[in-house]
Scaffold this motif. Structure first.
Motif, PDB file in Angstrom:
ATOM      1  N   GLN A  60      -4.267   5.636   3.293  1.00  8.93           N
ATOM      2  CA  GLN A  60      -3.943   4.597   2.323  1.00  8.93           C
ATOM      3  C   GLN A  60      -4.283   5.005   0.887  1.00  8.93           C
ATOM      4  OE1 GLN A  60      -5.167   0.491   3.367  1.00  8.93           O
ATOM      5  NE2 GLN A  60      -6.101   1.366   5.196  1.00  8.93           N
ATOM      6  N   GLU A  61      -3.400   4.631  -0.032  1.00 10.17           N
ATOM      7  CA  GLU A  61      -3.694   4.604  -1.467  1.00 10.17           C
ATOM      8  C   GLU A  61      -3.479   3.164  -1.909  1.00 10.17           C
ATOM      9  OE1 GLU A  61      -1.723   6.232  -5.595  1.00 10.17           O
ATOM     10  OE2 GLU A  61      -1.885   7.653  -3.927  1.00 10.17           O
ATOM     11  N   ILE A  62      -4.545   2.509  -2.346  1.00  3.40           N
ATOM     12  CA  ILE A  62      -4.520   1.059  -2.532  1.00  3.40           C
ATOM     13  C   ILE A  62      -3.719   0.674  -3.770  1.00  3.40           C
ATOM     14  CG2 ILE A  62      -5.933  -1.019  -2.818  1.00  3.40           C
ATOM     15  CD1 ILE A  62      -6.107   0.407  -0.082  1.00  3.40           C
TER      16      ILE A  62
ATOM     17  N   LEU B  91       0.731  -4.280   4.529  1.00  2.00           N
ATOM     18  CA  LEU B  91      -0.337  -4.309   5.513  1.00  2.00           C
ATOM     19  C   LEU B  91      -1.056  -5.652   5.494  1.00  2.00           C
ATOM     20  CD1 LEU B  91      -1.953  -0.808   4.817  1.00  2.00           C
ATOM     21  CD2 LEU B  91      -0.124  -1.366   6.436  1.00  2.00           C
TER      22      LEU B  91
ATOM     23  N   LEU C 222       1.299   4.872   1.355  1.00  2.00           N
ATOM     24  CA  LEU C 222       0.803   5.707   2.447  1.00  2.00           C
ATOM     25  C   LEU C 222       1.173   7.158   2.187  1.00  2.00           C
ATOM     26  CD1 LEU C 222       1.643   3.605   5.655  1.00  2.00           C
ATOM     27  CD2 LEU C 222      -0.439   3.585   4.258  1.00  2.00           C
TER      28      LEU C 222
ATOM     29  N   THR D 204       0.849  -1.190   0.000  1.00  2.98           N
ATOM     30  CA  THR D 204       0.000   0.000   0.000  1.00  2.98           C
ATOM     31  C   THR D 204       0.882   1.236   0.000  1.00  2.98           C
ATOM     32  OG1 THR D 204      -1.670  -1.184   1.296  1.00  2.98           O
ATOM     33  CG2 THR D 204      -1.857   1.203   1.209  1.00  2.98           C
TER      34      THR D 204
ATOM     35  N   SER E 264      -9.697  -0.776   3.476  1.00  4.34           N
ATOM     36  CA  SER E 264      -8.896   0.178   2.712  1.00  4.34           C
ATOM     37  C   SER E 264      -9.100   1.623   3.152  1.00  4.34           C
ATOM     38  CB  SER E 264      -9.226   0.050   1.224  1.00  4.34           C
ATOM     39  OG  SER E 264     -10.603   0.313   0.998  1.00  4.34           O
TER      40      SER E 264
END
Length: 375
Positions: free
Chosen positions: A355-357, A322, A272, A270, A328
């Motif tokens: 978070q940026e998935i 993670l 961040l 992920t 998410s």
């Protein structure tokens, strides 16, 4: 082997330069294609002989049989349980296959390959002391100047697109779609001539910190930066460029197929976005917690930081592994300080993160196989 790049003005580093005094400006120049990065600490292994490509194809995750001269790809050498042992950048010159690996990886890779030779017509050599790599991006002055110095071989990173036989877990537009990193390999004695491009002002030198920041923003995984002893390719969305899902059997292939078709990767990479109000970046290995829990000494982490950087446009960013099941949209916080990677240490400063998935929690399980009713 001291790199001549360490003699350039402002160079900070021991083996190669991490920066030259202005890491953010170096990022901009590198991204624009007007700077180069010294990667002379990376390992270089060559495999020659008529069986080289089919032999490497049989052991690693990518389709290498029939690789054309000058064609670049990447592959993974996995252990029998599907965990990543080596991430390998591959290019063949028509007579020799060049395997480019991260620092200190060449001896172990050579040792494994020599054990697997049997009666095949292949010759393996660690050429790290003979050759050195530098990296640049397309679009500026660096690549044309480097090509004029006639490198031994050129590897073009395939990260911008999903390669044949691959699949992408991330959804939407990929931030690596414009990725144009190119690695050029020169005889080590020519490295001073390459550094001369910087001394003459033709190109600028950028440190490894600049490359790290651009890789993090492009979600580009690195073995040294992100992989640990438990890592499998699915956790990094590495099936998009390093794995061919239809190539047949190789070591670790059962895990690759099982997780992709029937299961889910246990962790997910992920991006961040970090709160930059304190100007602090987490160290590699720093623990990640749900927001509000990081200050508790007994709190259970939900992941760990692999790399962090200050990006010239996005500010503080980091890659983190993670737990898959973590929602998410969960707000997170990261422990800072020297003991950030120790779950039993007293909590230090906390850095808020969003978070940026990259790898969704539902990645994998692509085959809908109905469960049999039990008697």
């Amino acid at each position: 082997m001291t790199s001549p790049f360490l003699n350039l003005p402002g160079a900070v580093g021991e083996v190669v330069a991490s920066h030259y005094g202005a890491p953010v400006q170096e990022q901009r120049s590198l991204e624009a294609g007007d700077a180069l990065v010294d990667l002379s600490h990376h390992g270089i292994v060559t495999v020659s002989g008529v069986d080289r490509l089919t032999w490497l194809h049989s052991m690693t995750s990518q389709q290498l049989a029939g690789l054309r001269a000058g064609e670049s790809t990447e592959t993974l050498l996995l252990d029998p349980n599907g965990r990543i042992e080596h991430a390998i950048r591959v290019v063949d010159d028509g007579e020799t296959t060049w395997l480019l690996v991260d620092s200190d990886a060449a001896p172990a890779l050579c040792a494994f390959l020599n054990r697997m030779r049997f009666a095949l017509r292949v010759e393996i050599a660690d050429r790290t002391e003979d050759f050195a790599a530098v990296l640049a991006f397309a679009g500026g002055s660096a690549l044309p100047a480097l090509r004029e110095l006639q490198p031994a071989v050129i590897w073009e990173d395939p990260w911008a697109e999903i390669t044949a036989g691959g699949i992408q877990y991330s959804n939407g537009e990929h931030p690596g779609s414009a990725w144009s990193a190119t690695t050029l390999v020169f005889p080590r004695e020519s490295l001073d001539e390459v550094a001369g491009l910087v001394r003459s002002g033709i190109v600028r030198a950028a440190g490894t910190m600049a490359l790290d920041a651009l890789e993090i923003r492009a979600w580009r995984p690195s073995q040294t930066g992100d992989v640990d002893e438990r890592s499998i390719p699915h956790e990094f969305d590495w099936l998009r460029t390093a794995v061919h899902l239809n190539k047949g059997c190789y070591r670790g292939q059962e895990t690759v197929a099982k997780v992709h078709n029937l299961g889910h990767p246990p962790r997910r990479l992920t991006l961040l976005h970090l709160d930059g109000s304190d100007g602090e970046l987490p160290v590699p290995g720093a623990l990640v917690f749900k927001a509000g829990e990081g200050g508790d000494a007994g709190a259970r982490p939900v992941g760990r930081i692999t790399r962090a950087a200050l990006h010239h446009e996005w500010g503080g960013i980091a890659l983190a592994l993670l737990k898959r099941a973590l929602p998410s949209d969960t707000p997170l916080e990261v422990r800072g300080g020297d003991e950030a990677a120790d779950a039993n240490a007293a909590p230090g400063a906390l850095i808020a993160a969003a978070q940026e998935i990259i790898v969704p929690s539902d990645a994998g399980a692509t085959r809908d196989i109905p469960k049999l009713k039990r008697l």
